[in-house]
Design an enzyme around this catalytic site. Structure first.
Site, mmCIF file in Angstrom:
data_model
loop_
_atom_site.group_PDB
_atom_site.id
_atom_site.type_symbol
_atom_site.label_atom_id
_atom_site.label_comp_id
_atom_site.label_asym_id
_atom_site.label_seq_id
_atom_site.Cartn_x
_atom_site.Cartn_y
_atom_site.Cartn_z
ATOM 1 C CG HIS A 81 -2.146 0.855 1.261
ATOM 2 N ND1 HIS A 81 -2.021 2.172 1.284
ATOM 3 C CD2 HIS A 81 -3.516 0.561 1.100
ATOM 4 C CE1 HIS A 81 -3.247 2.857 1.193
ATOM 5 N NE2 HIS A 81 -4.248 1.402 0.989
ATOM 6 N N GLY A 162 4.254 22.037 11.397
ATOM 7 C CA GLY A 162 5.428 21.316 11.683
ATOM 8 C C GLY A 162 6.656 21.605 10.898
ATOM 9 C CG HIS A 167 9.767 11.828 12.439
ATOM 10 N ND1 HIS A 167 10.226 10.884 12.513
ATOM 11 C CD2 HIS A 167 9.499 12.501 13.728
ATOM 12 C CE1 HIS A 167 10.127 10.305 13.982
ATOM 13 N NE2 HIS A 167 9.876 11.552 14.787
ATOM 14 N N PRO A 168 12.612 11.557 10.524
ATOM 15 C CG PRO A 168 14.574 12.075 12.104
ATOM 16 C CD PRO A 168 13.106 12.380 11.781
ATOM 17 N N GLY A 171 8.282 10.100 8.817
ATOM 18 C CA GLY A 171 7.737 10.823 7.518
ATOM 19 C C GLY A 171 7.090 11.850 7.824
#
Lengths: 301, 301
Positions: A81, A162, A167-168, A171
């Site tokens: 997905h 944000g 974000h490492p 995501g």
């Protein structure tokens, strides 16, 4: 008493302990009901169906982000997905005693909170979207986690909340508000697939039909008949009865009759009341006249 | 979770302190909802609408008998409405997750308890009736409190529970189970009262029509139209949609169309679902697919 449905999709469909742990944490939130959890190993994805008022969701949804971000690392995630975030998408859906506007506000409040707490980029979508190019989930998610850093550096792809970088391990997430979907099928008294396909083409939005209908014609091989298979994406504006009457009329054009229809899965009570009101020509009817609704209101007062 | 409605009628509609005291006592019963209290001074009668499961009603209804018998003396009671007891009639009505049979059992259990506790004669009626001559409330109540001692001395009028003589101040009570009533009206696009009356005659049980329909034709003077005014006494066996379609068809006979219909007061959700199922030709639909019902079931589990 407001009832809001929330259907977070997370990028974990294989590790039962992780999925159960999140469900169990959500069940501890006062006023929050965990109606359903569906996991798919091939997709490596789980779908939670939650319900509660704004307070319960304001407590529960950040908890789901916290647990998912701690457990899921998209750098090593594989699955069929498409996905962009550890928490991939979080829609809020008005069910009862709450407006779409309030669901949009709730999505934004929670998005701001989560973005700040977890240094996570959040994109708003559907009714909460601030930008027509970022209304559809597919448009936002195109490129997936692997293409996210490059995408976010392009013009027009700064997140709504944000940091400007992914974000490492988590995501970015998509959050917003939409109407409940109704999966609705109409079976025709014929084996002529061309008729089902022509009707689907006539009634669906993408080829000129009703605004909130997605449709296709398919064969039901074992029964020797065909089906117009549909998703109704806004039953308030495109009601079930109008879809039914239109399919019936189009079928007559080919000398075909409607055998039956079916609702797959859940349907809001209001979508059925709407049909009774329409066919019975009911004037001045209100949901407050439904005995169970009155009971529910009293009990929870 | 079962929901049973209970609509006790007591012979006091004037002394607010007595009526409020009974309502307040009922509100203290765990799990019992007091949905409505309607008092009529001319009738000198009050109607309570209660809802709960069998446990809550088994606790609450005897309390209502105790309070009413202590406060009401039929030897000095005057009012326009026919009455035979301080607590005149107590129907139990299945709403959700409960059968008619269970409501009949509940009526009998509570009748036996109340008869013994308060030395009060109890007659069973409607679905709980043990005798066709004692099915209708009107037949049981004929003669009222003043004629009760004479009536009970006749063959066939021994009570189902309790002593063979009336309670000195409280008379006797009628208790039983019935389906919810739906007050349903259809307005016709004409001022011809004869048409409304002919349609009422055609569709009501008493003159050859549908089994669970009471109907009359009346003028709506201020709007210059007429109405077929109905009570539907069993929507499962005589559904709203069948009544609507039949009235519409009969009206066509006179060249008259249906302007609109209306439901007065409360209606069970199932009666509306039934209409959606019928007109949409819905196959395999279940009430468990209604989102609010699923939510309710979960929450109360």
């Amino acid at each position: 008493m407001a009832v809001i449905e929330c259907v977070p999709n997370i990028s974990e469909g294989r590790r039962g302990d992780v999925i159960d742990g999140i469900a169990e944490a959500l069940r501890q939130v006062p006023g929050l009901a965990v109606l359903d959890v569906q996991s798919d190993a091939a997709h490596n994805r789980s779908v939670f169906t939650l319900a509660g008022d704004a307070d319960a969701l304001t407590r529960g949804v950040p908890l789901l982000f916290e647990r998912s971000l701690a457990a899921i690392d998209l750098r090593t995630h594989k699955g069929e997905h498409p996905r962009m975030g550890a928490v991939d998408v979080v829609p809020f859906i008005p069910i009862e005693g709450v407006t779409m506007k309030e669901c949009v506000e709730l999505a934004k409040t929670i998005a701001a909170d989560v973005a700040q707490r977890f240094s996570l980029p959040l994109f708003l979508y559907e009714e909460a979207s601030s930008n027509p190019a970022r209304k559809n989930l597919e448009d936002i998610r195109r490129g997936e986690f692997e293409g996210l850093a490059a995408k976010m550096s392009q013009a027009g792809w700064a997140p709504d909340f944000g940091p400007a970088q992914p974000h490492p391990s988590g995501g970015a997430s998509v959050i917003g508000a939409r109407m409940p979907l109704i999966a609705y099928n109409i079976n025709l008294n014929t084996n002529r697939l061309d008729v089902a396909k022509k009707i689907a083409t006539a009634i669906r939005m993408s080829s000129g039909g009703l605004r909130f209908v997605k449709a296709m014609g398919i064969p039901l091989e074992d029964r020797g008949i065909v089906q117009v298979s549909m998703n109704l994406t806004n039953y308030e504006k495109t009601p079930i009865f109008r879809v039914f009457d239109l399919v019936k009329r189009e079928a007559e054009r080919y000398g075909v009759s409607v055998l039956e229809s079916e609702i797959v899965g859940l349907v809001p009570s209001a979508a059925l009341q709407q049909c009774a009101e329409y066919y019975l020509q009911l004037e001045g009817f209100s949901g407050a006249q439904v005995l169970e609704q009155k009971l529910r209101t009293r009990r929870e007062a």
